[in-house]
Design a protein around this motif. Structure first.
Motif, PDB file in Angstrom:
ATOM      1  N   ILE A 391      59.495 124.266  66.283  1.00 41.00           N
ATOM      2  CA  ILE A 391      59.744 124.836  65.045  1.00 41.00           C
ATOM      3  C   ILE A 391      60.564 123.756  63.855  1.00 41.00           C
ATOM      4  CG2 ILE A 391      61.101 126.370  63.546  1.00 41.00           C
ATOM      5  CD1 ILE A 391      60.507 128.579  65.366  1.00 41.00           C
ATOM      6  N   VAL A 392      61.543 123.105  64.848  1.00 36.94           N
ATOM      7  CA  VAL A 392      62.138 121.984  64.088  1.00 36.94           C
ATOM      8  C   VAL A 392      61.196 120.838  64.017  1.00 36.94           C
ATOM      9  CG1 VAL A 392      63.980 120.162  64.444  1.00 36.94           C
ATOM     10  CG2 VAL A 392      64.427 122.785  64.948  1.00 36.94           C
ATOM     11  N   LEU A 393      60.534 120.577  64.743  1.00 34.71           N
ATOM     12  CA  LEU A 393      59.657 119.309  64.754  1.00 34.71           C
ATOM     13  C   LEU A 393      58.268 119.616  63.865  1.00 34.71           C
ATOM     14  CD1 LEU A 393      59.395 118.007  68.356  1.00 34.71           C
ATOM     15  CD2 LEU A 393      60.757 117.118  66.528  1.00 34.71           C
ATOM     16  N   ASN A 394      58.067 121.031  63.635  1.00 35.75           N
ATOM     17  CA  ASN A 394      56.773 121.245  62.812  1.00 35.75           C
ATOM     18  C   ASN A 394      56.391 120.283  61.498  1.00 35.75           C
ATOM     19  OD1 ASN A 394      54.831 123.671  61.157  1.00 35.75           O
ATOM     20  ND2 ASN A 394      54.348 122.985  62.827  1.00 35.75           N
ATOM     21  N   PRO A 395      57.873 120.415  60.601  1.00 37.05           N
ATOM     22  CA  PRO A 395      57.329 119.655  59.484  1.00 37.05           C
ATOM     23  C   PRO A 395      57.354 117.984  59.676  1.00 37.05           C
ATOM     24  CG  PRO A 395      59.427 121.164  59.234  1.00 37.05           C
ATOM     25  CD  PRO A 395      58.964 121.086  60.546  1.00 37.05           C
ATOM     26  N   LEU A 396      57.564 117.593  60.768  1.00 32.50           N
ATOM     27  CA  LEU A 396      57.123 116.308  61.156  1.00 32.50           C
ATOM     28  C   LEU A 396      55.770 116.256  61.836  1.00 32.50           C
ATOM     29  CD1 LEU A 396      60.439 115.133  63.217  1.00 32.50           C
ATOM     30  CD2 LEU A 396      59.631 114.711  60.698  1.00 32.50           C
ATOM     31  N   MET A 397      55.387 117.337  62.164  1.00 28.75           N
ATOM     32  CA  MET A 397      53.655 117.407  62.501  1.00 28.75           C
ATOM     33  C   MET A 397      52.807 117.186  61.313  1.00 28.75           C
ATOM     34  SD  MET A 397      53.519 117.282  65.553  1.00 28.75           S
ATOM     35  CE  MET A 397      51.788 117.829  65.964  1.00 28.75           C
ATOM     36  N   PHE A 398      53.257 117.969  60.114  1.00 30.69           N
ATOM     37  CA  PHE A 398      52.527 117.681  58.995  1.00 30.69           C
ATOM     38  C   PHE A 398      52.871 116.355  58.286  1.00 30.69           C
ATOM     39  CE2 PHE A 398      52.711 122.335  58.969  1.00 30.69           C
ATOM     40  CZ  PHE A 398      51.533 122.724  58.293  1.00 30.69           C
ATOM     41  N   LEU A 399      53.870 115.787  58.494  1.00 30.61           N
ATOM     42  CA  LEU A 399      54.208 114.496  58.033  1.00 30.61           C
ATOM     43  C   LEU A 399      53.208 113.600  58.654  1.00 30.61           C
ATOM     44  CD1 LEU A 399      55.444 112.439  56.240  1.00 30.61           C
ATOM     45  CD2 LEU A 399      57.431 112.347  57.885  1.00 30.61           C
ATOM     46  N   ALA A 400      53.037 113.508  60.189  1.00 29.45           N
ATOM     47  CA  ALA A 400      52.186 112.888  61.002  1.00 29.45           C
ATOM     48  C   ALA A 400      50.634 113.082  60.741  1.00 29.45           C
ATOM     49  CB  ALA A 400      52.623 113.064  62.400  1.00 29.45           C
ATOM     50  N   ALA A 401      50.519 114.093  60.370  1.00 31.15           N
ATOM     51  CA  ALA A 401      48.937 114.353  59.808  1.00 31.15           C
ATOM     52  C   ALA A 401      48.815 113.787  58.664  1.00 31.15           C
ATOM     53  CB  ALA A 401      48.843 115.903  59.749  1.00 31.15           C
ATOM     54  N   ASP A 402      49.591 113.751  57.723  1.00 34.10           N
ATOM     55  CA  ASP A 402      49.536 113.033  56.463  1.00 34.10           C
ATOM     56  C   ASP A 402      49.310 111.427  56.625  1.00 34.10           C
ATOM     57  OD1 ASP A 402      49.534 115.400  54.901  1.00 34.10           O
ATOM     58  OD2 ASP A 402      51.423 115.208  54.415  1.00 34.10           O
ATOM     59  N   ARG A 403      50.079 111.078  57.477  1.00 35.26           N
ATOM     60  CA  ARG A 403      50.221 109.610  57.812  1.00 35.26           C
ATOM     61  C   ARG A 403      48.714 109.120  58.517  1.00 35.26           C
ATOM     62  NH1 ARG A 403      55.226 107.182  57.560  1.00 35.26           N
ATOM     63  NH2 ARG A 403      56.132 107.936  55.546  1.00 35.26           N
ATOM     64  N   MET A 404      48.027 110.282  59.417  1.00 34.68           N
ATOM     65  CA  MET A 404      46.902 109.708  60.249  1.00 34.68           C
ATOM     66  C   MET A 404      45.730 109.882  59.475  1.00 34.68           C
ATOM     67  SD  MET A 404      48.219 111.809  63.792  1.00 34.68           S
ATOM     68  CE  MET A 404      46.492 111.603  64.689  1.00 34.68           C
ATOM     69  N   LYS A 405      45.781 110.608  58.375  1.00 36.72           N
ATOM     70  CA  LYS A 405      44.548 111.241  57.699  1.00 36.72           C
ATOM     71  C   LYS A 405      43.754 110.202  57.010  1.00 36.72           C
ATOM     72  CE  LYS A 405      43.431 113.500  53.357  1.00 36.72           C
ATOM     73  NZ  LYS A 405      43.857 114.285  52.431  1.00 36.72           N
ATOM     74  N   PRO A 406      44.528 109.240  56.586  1.00 35.92           N
ATOM     75  CA  PRO A 406      43.625 107.895  56.086  1.00 35.92           C
ATOM     76  C   PRO A 406      42.919 107.076  57.060  1.00 35.92           C
ATOM     77  CG  PRO A 406      45.719 108.039  54.964  1.00 35.92           C
ATOM     78  CD  PRO A 406      45.677 108.802  56.168  1.00 35.92           C
ATOM     79  N   TRP A 407      43.810 106.948  58.316  1.00 36.97           N
ATOM     80  CA  TRP A 407      43.148 106.065  59.171  1.00 36.97           C
ATOM     81  C   TRP A 407      41.960 106.749  59.697  1.00 36.97           C
ATOM     82  CZ3 TRP A 407      43.008 107.032  64.780  1.00 36.97           C
ATOM     83  CH2 TRP A 407      42.732 105.955  65.380  1.00 36.97           C
ATOM     84  N   LEU A 408      42.112 107.854  60.315  1.00 36.39           N
ATOM     85  CA  LEU A 408      41.174 108.889  60.900  1.00 36.39           C
ATOM     86  C   LEU A 408      39.901 109.041  59.986  1.00 36.39           C
ATOM     87  CD1 LEU A 408      42.914 111.592  62.593  1.00 36.39           C
ATOM     88  CD2 LEU A 408      41.824 109.841  63.793  1.00 36.39           C
ATOM     89  N   GLU A 409      39.970 108.828  58.653  1.00 35.58           N
ATOM     90  CA  GLU A 409      38.942 109.257  57.627  1.00 35.58           C
ATOM     91  C   GLU A 409      38.210 107.809  57.624  1.00 35.58           C
ATOM     92  OE1 GLU A 409      40.588 110.654  54.049  1.00 35.58           O
ATOM     93  OE2 GLU A 409      40.131 112.763  54.629  1.00 35.58           O
ATOM     94  N   ALA A 410      38.933 106.758  57.781  1.00 32.82           N
ATOM     95  CA  ALA A 410      38.433 105.371  57.782  1.00 32.82           C
ATOM     96  C   ALA A 410      37.484 105.075  58.967  1.00 32.82           C
ATOM     97  CB  ALA A 410      39.361 104.270  57.554  1.00 32.82           C
ATOM     98  N   ARG A 411      38.134 105.597  59.969  1.00 34.75           N
ATOM     99  CA  ARG A 411      37.373 105.408  61.419  1.00 34.75           C
ATOM    100  C   ARG A 411      36.072 106.371  61.181  1.00 34.75           C
ATOM    101  NH1 ARG A 411      39.834 103.670  66.113  1.00 34.75           N
ATOM    102  NH2 ARG A 411      37.783 104.347  67.168  1.00 34.75           N
ATOM    103  N   ALA A 412      35.830 107.319  60.350  1.00 38.12           N
ATOM    104  CA  ALA A 412      34.956 108.141  60.406  1.00 38.12           C
ATOM    105  C   ALA A 412      34.127 107.765  59.125  1.00 38.12           C
ATOM    106  CB  ALA A 412      35.402 109.737  59.958  1.00 38.12           C
ATOM    107  N   GLY A 413      34.240 106.456  58.623  1.00 37.73           N
ATOM    108  CA  GLY A 413      33.717 105.871  57.788  1.00 37.73           C
ATOM    109  C   GLY A 413      33.622 106.623  56.246  1.00 37.73           C
ATOM    110  N   ARG A 414      34.638 107.139  55.906  1.00 31.77           N
ATOM    111  CA  ARG A 414      34.913 107.814  54.567  1.00 31.77           C
ATOM    112  C   ARG A 414      36.030 107.313  53.816  1.00 31.77           C
ATOM    113  NH1 ARG A 414      35.287 113.946  55.254  1.00 31.77           N
ATOM    114  NH2 ARG A 414      35.512 113.803  52.942  1.00 31.77           N
ATOM    115  N   THR A 415      35.892 107.387  52.763  1.00 26.14           N
ATOM    116  CA  THR A 415      37.090 106.941  51.790  1.00 26.14           C
ATOM    117  C   THR A 415      38.144 107.683  51.642  1.00 26.14           C
ATOM    118  OG1 THR A 415      35.420 105.709  50.361  1.00 26.14           O
ATOM    119  CG2 THR A 415      37.727 106.048  49.647  1.00 26.14           C
ATOM    120  N   ALA A 416      39.279 107.211  52.153  1.00 29.38           N
ATOM    121  CA  ALA A 416      40.614 108.243  52.088  1.00 29.38           C
ATOM    122  C   ALA A 416      41.184 108.260  50.857  1.00 29.38           C
ATOM    123  CB  ALA A 416      41.423 107.689  53.303  1.00 29.38           C
ATOM    124  N   PRO A 417      41.550 109.420  50.501  1.00 32.36           N
ATOM    125  CA  PRO A 417      42.372 109.570  49.134  1.00 32.36           C
ATOM    126  C   PRO A 417      43.807 108.877  49.176  1.00 32.36           C
ATOM    127  CG  PRO A 417      42.118 111.677  50.259  1.00 32.36           C
ATOM    128  CD  PRO A 417      41.182 110.609  51.245  1.00 32.36           C
TER     129      PRO A 417
END
Length: 592
Positions: A391-417
């Motif tokens: 529960i304490v780490l859950n906000p950090l998981m959302f932060l990590a998801a935001d940080r990983m999103k551009p990289w994963l979308e770039a790997r998928a060949g998409r333009t990251a917002p």
């Protein structure tokens, strides 16, 4: 004290310390729920000083869960639930199976029995209702597609746990799994099931009871609940209306648990979902909001009370392994499942982050397992520690998801917002939930409008819809920035240009062409979020006229200080209208 008042002492100590440590956490830019958990640890039995009544705290927390799920039901129709069944049902089942297998593997390494591994794995597989919904609300995601998937996923998990524990299956199988034999399986209600029915008989009857509850709510509740609300509303008593809302939420939840063996949270959710079909659903949400917030805080306090901080030393590596299953194992499983179903990367990341924690059902399973002699007390300690830390780490998981999103979308060949502006505060108008997500179904930036010299209208609720109607009547070009799917569909059907998302998002606001706009109207009630939009608009166009709304003098000063030209306070305008009517020239009496 002249009298023993454990209930009052528990509420005062819980809410008082939660406020102090929640404010400190907010001051240091840490999620307030961390402060609530610390408050619970301090009033729990594992730390010196005052010890609150854990039993009372748990019951108060359960009220918070009921009211929270009731509020979600008010914004979640049956159509929304059915629209995500294709991903929520198989996704939740596969994820539960994967997490249970991981938990059973850790239990085997610790030398526990097969039954202990099953209970332990199930406890690690189900996410917390309160934590998930709080995270979605803070990010304004409940009314988006990804929010509906997460809530639908949660409901399937709840149903699976009702079936697994409903205080039915585990007691029936306790003897087979190496635990204590049970003569009778208690469903917590009038319809208790004898173990002599056999496993498949118990499963069948449990499913029949859940189906019966759903049928009763759809056939009887759909007619009775809206009728009660409308009847009470016509009495003109706000006190009676508020009482009716709370009585329906708590009564349906309690009746569902006692008569049908359904969880309190699930019963409350269905009550809210049925009530959402009434025209008075907005008012019902308004009346339940204060109690929902207060009791959800007590939920986190009650969780903190269960935690022994010294267990971090005595059970070091098992706690880390448990935490890894919850935060990493479940997240990876959810991510892969959503991607396999061909949903966008951002949706997969959000759902995996939402489910990377455990909560109330896990505690119930742990207590049930210990009571049936299936789960050792060490297992309960690991579940509690895993819940607190996740529960304490859950906000950090959302932060990590935001940080990983551009990289994963770039790997998928998409333009990251580009990065999103983070909301500062929650929506202040009951019944309205905004979203900082980009469009619900598309995760790339929305296309830029070709309008120039137009008006940008942000929010199309009760105020925004009136403004929009006037703009349309005056034939003034305008577009609407809105995030509620139902409202967007209605506007598109009317031929109004829209931008899906929240104006606090940089890409969403850029799509409105603020540089070429003549006017910006902020019809949203959240002054903090509106302030962010004012800053964006003023930075993009120094000459744009900015009109906003406020509910207090402090909000007026805040928005004007950020660059708004005109800020209209509703209460002040109402008073002005009344005064003008009073001071107007008296009308000539009509002839008898």
């Amino acid at each position: 004290m002249p009298h023993d008042t454990p209930l009052i002492a528990t509420i005062v100590a819980g809410l008082g310390l939660a406020f102090v440590f929640g404010a400190l956490a907010n001051r240091f830019r840490v999620p307030p729920l961390v402060g609530y958990l610390i408050a619970g640890v301090l009033v729990g039995p594992n730390t010196p000083g005052f010890v609150a009544d854990a039993g009372l705290a748990n019951e108060l927390a359960e009220i918070g869960v009921i009211l929270l799920m009731f509020g979600v039901g008010l914004h979640f129709s049956l159509k929304d639930l059915l629209s995500v069944r294709a991903i929520a049902v198989p996704g939740a089942i596969v994820q539960i199976g994967f997490a249970t297998a991981l938990g059973a593997g850790l239990a085997w390494m610790l030398g526990w029995s097969m039954g202990a591994g099953l209970v332990f794995g199930l406890a690690l597989s189900v996410a917390s209702t309160v934590v998930l919904l709080r995270a979605l609300q803070e990010r304004r995601l409940i009314e988006t597609e990804r929010g509906r998937i997460a809530v639908g996923w949660l409901i399937v998990e709840d149903l699976a746990m009702v079936l697994a524990l409903a205080l039915v299956l585990l007691p029936a199988l306790a003897g087979v799994l190496g635990g204590q034999e049970q003569v009778e399986v208690r469903s917590g209600g009038l319809l208790s099931l004898p173990a002599s029915y056999g496993v498949w008989g118990v499963v069948g009857i449990t499913l029949a009871k859940v189906a019966a509850f759903v049928v009763v709510m759809l056939v009887v509740g759909r007619r009775l609940i809206p009728w009660i609300l409308h009847y009470v509303a016509h009495t003109g008593s706000r006190e009676l209306f508020r009482l009716a809302v709370l009585a329906i939420a708590l009564g349906v939840a309690f009746g569902a648990a006692k008569l049908f063996g359904v969880s309190l949270a699930l019963g409350a959710f269905f009550a809210g979902m049925i009530m959402s079909e009434s025209e008075l659903s907005h008012r019902a949400a308004e009346e339940s909001l204060p109690l929902r917030d207060a009791f959800s805080v007590l939920f986190f306090v009650s969780v903190g009370m269960l935690f022994d901080p010294f267990s971090l030393i005595s059970n070091g590596w098992p706690i880390l392994a448990t935490l890894a299953i919850i935060v990493i194992g479940k997240s990876l499983a959810a991510f892969v499942i959503v991607v396999v179903f061909r949903y966008p990367v951002a949706t997969a990341l959000m759902i995996s982050a939402s489910l990377a924690q455990i909560g109330e059902f896990s505690f119930i399973l742990a207590e049930l397992g210990v009571g049936l002699k299936l789960l050792p007390e060490q297992g309960r300690d690991l579940i509690l520690a895993g819940a607190i830390l996740s529960i304490v780490l859950n906000p950090l998981m959302f932060l990590a998801a935001d940080r990983m999103k551009p990289w994963l979308e770039a790997r998928a060949g998409r333009t990251a917002p580009s990065g999103e502006a983070r909301p500062i505060g929650p929506a202040t108008e009951p019944g309205q939930v905004a979203s900082v997500a980009a469009p619900a179904k598309e995760d790339g930036p929305p296309p830029r409008t070709r309008l120039t010299g137009h008006t940008i209208l942000i929010g199309y609720g009760r105020v925004g819809s009136l403004v929009g109607a006037s703009l349309k009547q005056a034939a003034l070009p305008f577009l609407v920035i809105e995030d509620a799917d139902k409202t967007l569909a209605k506007l598109k059907a009317e031929g109004v240009e829209t931008v899906a998302g929240n104006a606090a998002n940089g890409d969403v606001f850029a799509a409105s062409n603020a540089e070429g706009a003549k006017r910006l109207i902020l019809a949203i009630p959240n002054a903090f979020e509106a302030g962010q939009v004012v800053l964006r608009a003023r930075a993009a166009n120094q000459t744009i006229e900015i009109i906003a709304r406020a509910h207090s003098d402090a909000e007026v000063e805040h928005l004007k200080g950020l660059g708004a030209d005109t800020v209209i306070m509703g209460e002040r305008e109402i008073a002005r209208g009344i005064v003008e009517e009073v001071l107007a020239a008296p009308k000539a009496p009509t002839a008898a």
